[in-house]
Design a protein around this motif. Structure first.
Motif, mmCIF file in Angstrom:
data_model
loop_
_atom_site.group_PDB
_atom_site.id
_atom_site.type_symbol
_atom_site.label_atom_id
_atom_site.label_comp_id
_atom_site.label_asym_id
_atom_site.label_seq_id
_atom_site.Cartn_x
_atom_site.Cartn_y
_atom_site.Cartn_z
ATOM 1 N N ALA A 649 1.030 -1.204 -0.002
ATOM 2 C CA ALA A 649 0.043 -0.113 0.008
ATOM 3 C C ALA A 649 0.817 1.363 0.054
ATOM 4 O O ALA A 649 0.646 2.401 -0.902
ATOM 5 C CB ALA A 649 -0.870 -0.019 1.210
ATOM 6 N N LEU A 650 1.953 1.282 0.799
ATOM 7 C CA LEU A 650 2.895 2.287 0.913
ATOM 8 C C LEU A 650 3.539 2.479 -0.459
ATOM 9 O O LEU A 650 3.597 3.810 -0.750
ATOM 10 C CB LEU A 650 3.830 2.092 2.016
ATOM 11 N N ASN A 651 3.981 1.598 -1.137
ATOM 12 C CA ASN A 651 4.632 1.627 -2.490
ATOM 13 C C ASN A 651 3.807 2.250 -3.521
ATOM 14 O O ASN A 651 4.307 3.198 -4.085
ATOM 15 C CB ASN A 651 5.233 0.273 -2.603
ATOM 16 N N LEU A 652 2.640 1.707 -3.381
ATOM 17 C CA LEU A 652 1.475 2.350 -4.484
ATOM 18 C C LEU A 652 1.203 3.783 -4.267
ATOM 19 O O LEU A 652 1.030 4.778 -5.077
ATOM 20 C CB LEU A 652 0.098 1.495 -4.643
ATOM 21 N N ALA A 653 1.230 4.152 -2.904
ATOM 22 C CA ALA A 653 0.820 5.551 -2.548
ATOM 23 C C ALA A 653 1.968 6.489 -2.938
ATOM 24 O O ALA A 653 1.801 7.657 -3.396
ATOM 25 C CB ALA A 653 0.385 5.638 -1.044
ATOM 26 N N GLN A 654 3.312 5.960 -2.947
ATOM 27 C CA GLN A 654 4.296 6.716 -3.083
ATOM 28 C C GLN A 654 4.891 6.656 -4.618
ATOM 29 O O GLN A 654 5.973 7.277 -4.923
ATOM 30 C CB GLN A 654 5.427 6.524 -2.153
ATOM 31 N N ASP A 655 4.460 5.753 -5.299
ATOM 32 C CA ASP A 655 4.856 5.332 -6.872
ATOM 33 C C ASP A 655 3.646 5.453 -7.631
ATOM 34 O O ASP A 655 3.129 4.562 -7.900
ATOM 35 C CB ASP A 655 5.527 4.318 -6.980
ATOM 36 N N LEU A 656 2.991 6.650 -8.123
ATOM 37 C CA LEU A 656 1.916 6.876 -8.705
ATOM 38 C C LEU A 656 2.145 6.451 -9.957
ATOM 39 O O LEU A 656 1.146 5.895 -10.669
ATOM 40 C CB LEU A 656 1.578 8.400 -8.636
ATOM 41 N N ASP A 657 3.303 6.306 -10.832
ATOM 42 C CA ASP A 657 3.397 5.792 -12.197
ATOM 43 C C ASP A 657 3.062 3.938 -11.997
ATOM 44 O O ASP A 657 2.296 3.671 -12.898
ATOM 45 C CB ASP A 657 4.789 5.741 -12.713
ATOM 46 N N ALA A 658 3.616 3.559 -10.657
ATOM 47 C CA ALA A 658 3.208 1.943 -10.742
ATOM 48 C C ALA A 658 1.696 1.800 -10.530
ATOM 49 O O ALA A 658 1.201 0.935 -11.087
ATOM 50 C CB ALA A 658 3.813 1.450 -9.272
ATOM 51 N N LEU A 659 1.054 2.740 -9.885
ATOM 52 C CA LEU A 659 -0.470 2.845 -9.643
ATOM 53 C C LEU A 659 -0.970 3.011 -10.801
ATOM 54 O O LEU A 659 -2.121 2.178 -11.177
ATOM 55 C CB LEU A 659 -0.867 3.703 -8.645
ATOM 56 N N ALA A 660 -0.643 3.837 -11.723
ATOM 57 C CA ALA A 660 -1.366 4.046 -13.018
ATOM 58 C C ALA A 660 -1.223 2.962 -13.966
ATOM 59 O O ALA A 660 -2.185 2.713 -14.524
ATOM 60 C CB ALA A 660 -0.671 5.345 -13.623
ATOM 61 N N LYS A 661 -0.177 2.192 -13.743
ATOM 62 C CA LYS A 661 0.097 1.003 -14.601
ATOM 63 C C LYS A 661 -0.838 -0.103 -14.024
ATOM 64 O O LYS A 661 -1.407 -0.737 -14.960
ATOM 65 C CB LYS A 661 1.284 0.460 -14.458
ATOM 66 N N LEU A 662 -1.059 -0.002 -12.681
ATOM 67 C CA LEU A 662 -2.142 -1.035 -12.295
ATOM 68 C C LEU A 662 -3.387 -0.736 -12.567
ATOM 69 O O LEU A 662 -4.127 -1.789 -13.158
ATOM 70 C CB LEU A 662 -2.048 -1.143 -10.697
ATOM 71 N N ARG A 663 -3.625 0.327 -12.833
ATOM 72 C CA ARG A 663 -5.441 1.069 -13.075
ATOM 73 C C ARG A 663 -5.240 0.415 -14.739
ATOM 74 O O ARG A 663 -6.491 0.203 -14.882
ATOM 75 C CB ARG A 663 -5.420 2.399 -12.636
ATOM 76 N N GLY A 664 -4.383 0.773 -15.437
ATOM 77 C CA GLY A 664 -4.437 0.662 -16.902
ATOM 78 C C GLY A 664 -4.671 -0.988 -16.923
ATOM 79 O O GLY A 664 -5.495 -1.238 -17.661
#
Length: 737
Positions: A649-664
């Motif tokens: 959770a912390l990694n995704l909150a601090q790495d918005l690019d990784a989160l964007a890839k997940l959402r895609g």
């Protein structure tokens, strides 16, 4: 008259009474004959019964609960008063109180024979048949007693209770209404009438009657308990908890009340429930009264303990299940052209279950399956109900039908497979399955765990919710679906409204952690992690569902106790389903709960495009999030420990690019992954039906079954009805554990 008088003097009472009766039949106004007959009856009573003072003493001792002593005295007196209706009746009632039902029936039958115009004797005999489970004879005898005395309160009350137990509410309610009219301050009658009204859906009148009953008789524990339940369902958790606690003062060993009280506290996020639960967990629901299984599964992630508690509950409320009739194996036996499938639920309306299932009814292969929806809820018609009614072969409203009427109707339909969509949840009638509604009986979707009863042959799960080695947690045999057990409707609409963070009361900037789980699922385990995340992610907020003012206040207080500004907890009000789905899109990451995961709530988030982070546990309810993520092709969102959950959770909150890839990735997968493939799921479920019914046709006992990936039957393949039994190579067959 002269002859009758002479017979009476010679103590030939029966002969004299017969002559007086003949005279009155011919000459009804003959006052001398009537007076002589009345005098004769008094003489007969005095001759046949012990003295008045003796009778008063026996009644006094009976009312004080000295049933054994009264029975012994009656037996002695009957040596000299063999034809005493009074003695036979009171002796029968003593045997009834002591649970000696056969002896009670013998005595009360004798009492009815000696005085066929005594309504109390027929009422008591009806009580015996009711205790023996012979409801038909009980009803007939209560009705006989009321034909002799229409105002006999015990018969009005007890007949109504029998009819209510049989779900014959239209017949039960007028009897209780009359009883309460005759005795408006009788708390027991008020309680029973209130319960019947509650069962029929008239909550306002039911609550008023239960309140009056508890005012008149505070010691009436059942009335206090039922009123507390109603207050809890109405959202008045604080009042309900106070009333539950009052019941526990009188009966500290009442596990049912304690579990309901703990659950109400959990719904308010009053976490004092945890210490109290730990103090009672070893015996709760096991040594005293059984507790509701749905409540039990929320307390801890312990499937072994949950099975024991659920079995105790099933043993208490389910009749002894009828054994399944095994088919005589026949090599030439053919599958019917259309398997007759019955789905049973009280949720055929806008409800979480139908939001998941509505598309399944439309996707069923009507050439191979005859689908009947059996509805026992009185919900008004809505768009969801209409949609289901249009999709199935038959829709049968059983909301006003008695249990026996339901059994008669369903058995006349000659189902091949009966599917219970409720389990032990609200408005359940799962007890009907004990009577064997179909050769194959399946539990699905409504209750995430075993129903603890051999009435059910199978439970539908998957390889994540029910991994290898988990078979011991279930009374049923498992049907494991190839992907997630959970069906989803891929036609669900999101609102066209484009929600902004401002619309949702969220800050314009900053990371939005979200958890729209019900409040009772949130415990200090998750909350501690969530607060540490807020502390480490500047400007972040936690977006929760608004369930009550007390819950919000408690969670804000707990946040402050952990050094987090309470204003960083933001609560979403309830919203219509399309709007609720659409507003998910302004959040960044959904955080799942542990003991009970998000179920439909997680599917909502994934369907709306919001990634869900979960941590699987041991019981079915704690592994649903992982099941859904596996089926949507997002295993990277399944944590392996609490530390891993927090780190991801912390990694995704601090790495918005990784989160964007997940959402895609989620956006792409939701169009193609099995989780939202309604037709594919339906074909797999139909394969499960074929597999389980094939076992029945072969005369085999149920075994654990694995449904193979991909459809084995569709409209392009020949109808298996025209082929011999499916062979082992056609469908995957699981091995019995």
């Amino acid at each position: 008259m002269t002859r009758a008088n002479r017979l009476a003097r010679d103590q030939k009472f029966s002969d004299a009474a017969a002559i007086y009766g003949d005279i009155l039949a011919k000459f009804p106004k003959n006052t001398k004959a009537r007076k002589a007959l009345n005098d004769l009856r008094k003489q007969i009573s005095q001759a046949e019964n012990p003295g008045i003072e003796v009778q008063k003493g026996l009644v006094r001792d009976y009312e004080s609960g000295q049933y054994g002593q009264v029975a012994a005295n009656c037996a002695s007196l009957l040596n000299s008063h063999r034809r005493s209706h009074f003695l036979w009746e009171i002796l029968g009632n003593c045997h009834l109180k002591n649970g000696h039902l056969d002896e009670a029936a013998t005595c009360l039958n004798k009492a009815c024979e000696l005085n066929p115009k005594a309504p109390s004797s027929f009422a008591a005999l009806a009580d015996v048949y009711r205790a023996q489970g012979d409801m038909n004879n009980a009803i007939a005898l209560y009705e006989k007693s009321l034909s002799l005395d229409p105002d006999l309160l015990p018969s009005l009350n007890n007949l109504a209770r029998v009819l209510s137990d049989l779900n014959r509410m239209p017949e039960a309610l007028p009897l209780l209404e009359k009883a309460v009219t005759l005795a408006p301050n009788n708390p027991t009658l008020l309680y029973n009438y209130g319960n019947a009204l509650r069962k029929s859906g008239d909550m306002t009148r039911a609550k008023a009657l239960l309140e009056k009953a508890t005012e008149l008789a505070p010691q009436l524990v059942e009335a206090q308990y039922n009123l507390a339940q109603m207050q809890s369902l109405d959202g008045d958790k604080e009042q309900a908890i106070e009333r539950f606690e009052a019941v526990l003062v009188k009966n500290p060993g009442d596990d049912r009340t304690r579990s309901d009280k703990l659950h109400a506290q959990a719904q308010l996020n009053d976490w004092r429930w945890i210490d109290e639960y730990q103090a009672h967990r070893r015996h709760l629901g096991l040594t005293g009264t059984a507790c509701a299984p749905f409540t039990a599964l929320t307390f801890e992630d312990n499937p072994d303990l949950l099975r024991l508690r659920t079995q105790a509950y099933a043993n208490e409320i389910m009749p002894a299940p009828k054994a399944a009739t095994r088919q005589t194996p026949c090599p030439d036996e053919l599958r019917p052209d259309r398997l007759r499938i019955g789905y049973f639920s009280s949720d055929f309306h806008d409800h979480a279950t139908m939001r998941l299932m509505a598309g399944l009814f439309e996707a069923h292969d009507q050439t191979r399956f005859h689908i009947t929806a059996y509805s026992y809820d009185g919900a008004p018609a809505d768009a969801t109900r209409s949609r289901v009614m249009k999709s199935v072969s038959q829709f049968k409203d059983l909301s006003a039908a008695s249990d026996q009427a339901v059994l008669d109707l369903v058995k006349s339909d000659e189902l091949d497979i009966a599917v219970d969509l409720k389990g032990f949840t609200g408005d359940s009638r799962s007890r009907l399955f004990s009577d064997r509604l179909a050769p194959v009986q399946i539990s699905y979707l409504g209750f995430p765990g075993t129903l603890g009863s051999s009435a059910f042959d199978y439970l539908i799960g998957d390889h994540v919710t029910c991994p290898a080695g988990s078979e011991r947690y279930y009374e049923e045999h498992l049907i494991r679906m190839p992907h997630s057990y959970q069906v989803n409707d891929n036609t669900r609409k999101l609102s066209s409204q484009q929600f902004t963070r401002k619309d949702c009361g969220l800050p314009q900037d900053g990371f939005v952690f979200c958890s729209f789980n019900n409040s009772y699922k949130i415990t200090p385990r998750e909350f501690d992690i969530w607060m540490r995340l807020l502390a480490q992610v500047d400007g972040s907020v936690l977006w929760l569902l608004d369930t009550s003012e007390t819950s919000k206040a408690n969670l804000r207080r707990e946040a402050q106790a952990r050094g987090i500004d309470a204003e960083r907890l933001i609560f979403a009000p309830r919203a219509a389903q399309p709007e609720h789905l659409a507003r998910h899109q302004v959040a960044d990451l959904f955080l799942d709960t542990f003991v009970v995961n998000a179920h439909t709530t997680a599917s909502d988030a994934l369907w709306a495009g919001l990634p869900v982070l979960t941590l699987p546990g041991r019981q079915f309810a704690a592994r649903v999030g992982a099941s859904l993520l596996q089926a949507v092709g997002m295993p990277e969102l399944i944590a392996t420990s609490e530390a891993d959950y927090e780190a991801r959770a912390l990694n995704l909150a601090q790495d918005l690019d990784a989160l964007a890839k997940l959402r895609g990735k989620l956006h792409r997968n939701r169009q193609t992954a099995p989780l939202f493939d309604t037709k594919g799921f339906t074909r797999d479920l139909e394969q499960a039906f074929d597999m389980s019914f094939e076992h029945h046709l072969r005369g085999r006992a149920p075994v654990h079954l694995n449904v193979s990936e991909g459809p084995t039957c569709n409209s392009k393949l020949p109808n298996p009805a025209h082929l011999p039994l499916l062979r082992g190579g056609v469908i995957g067959m699981g091995q019995q554990a």
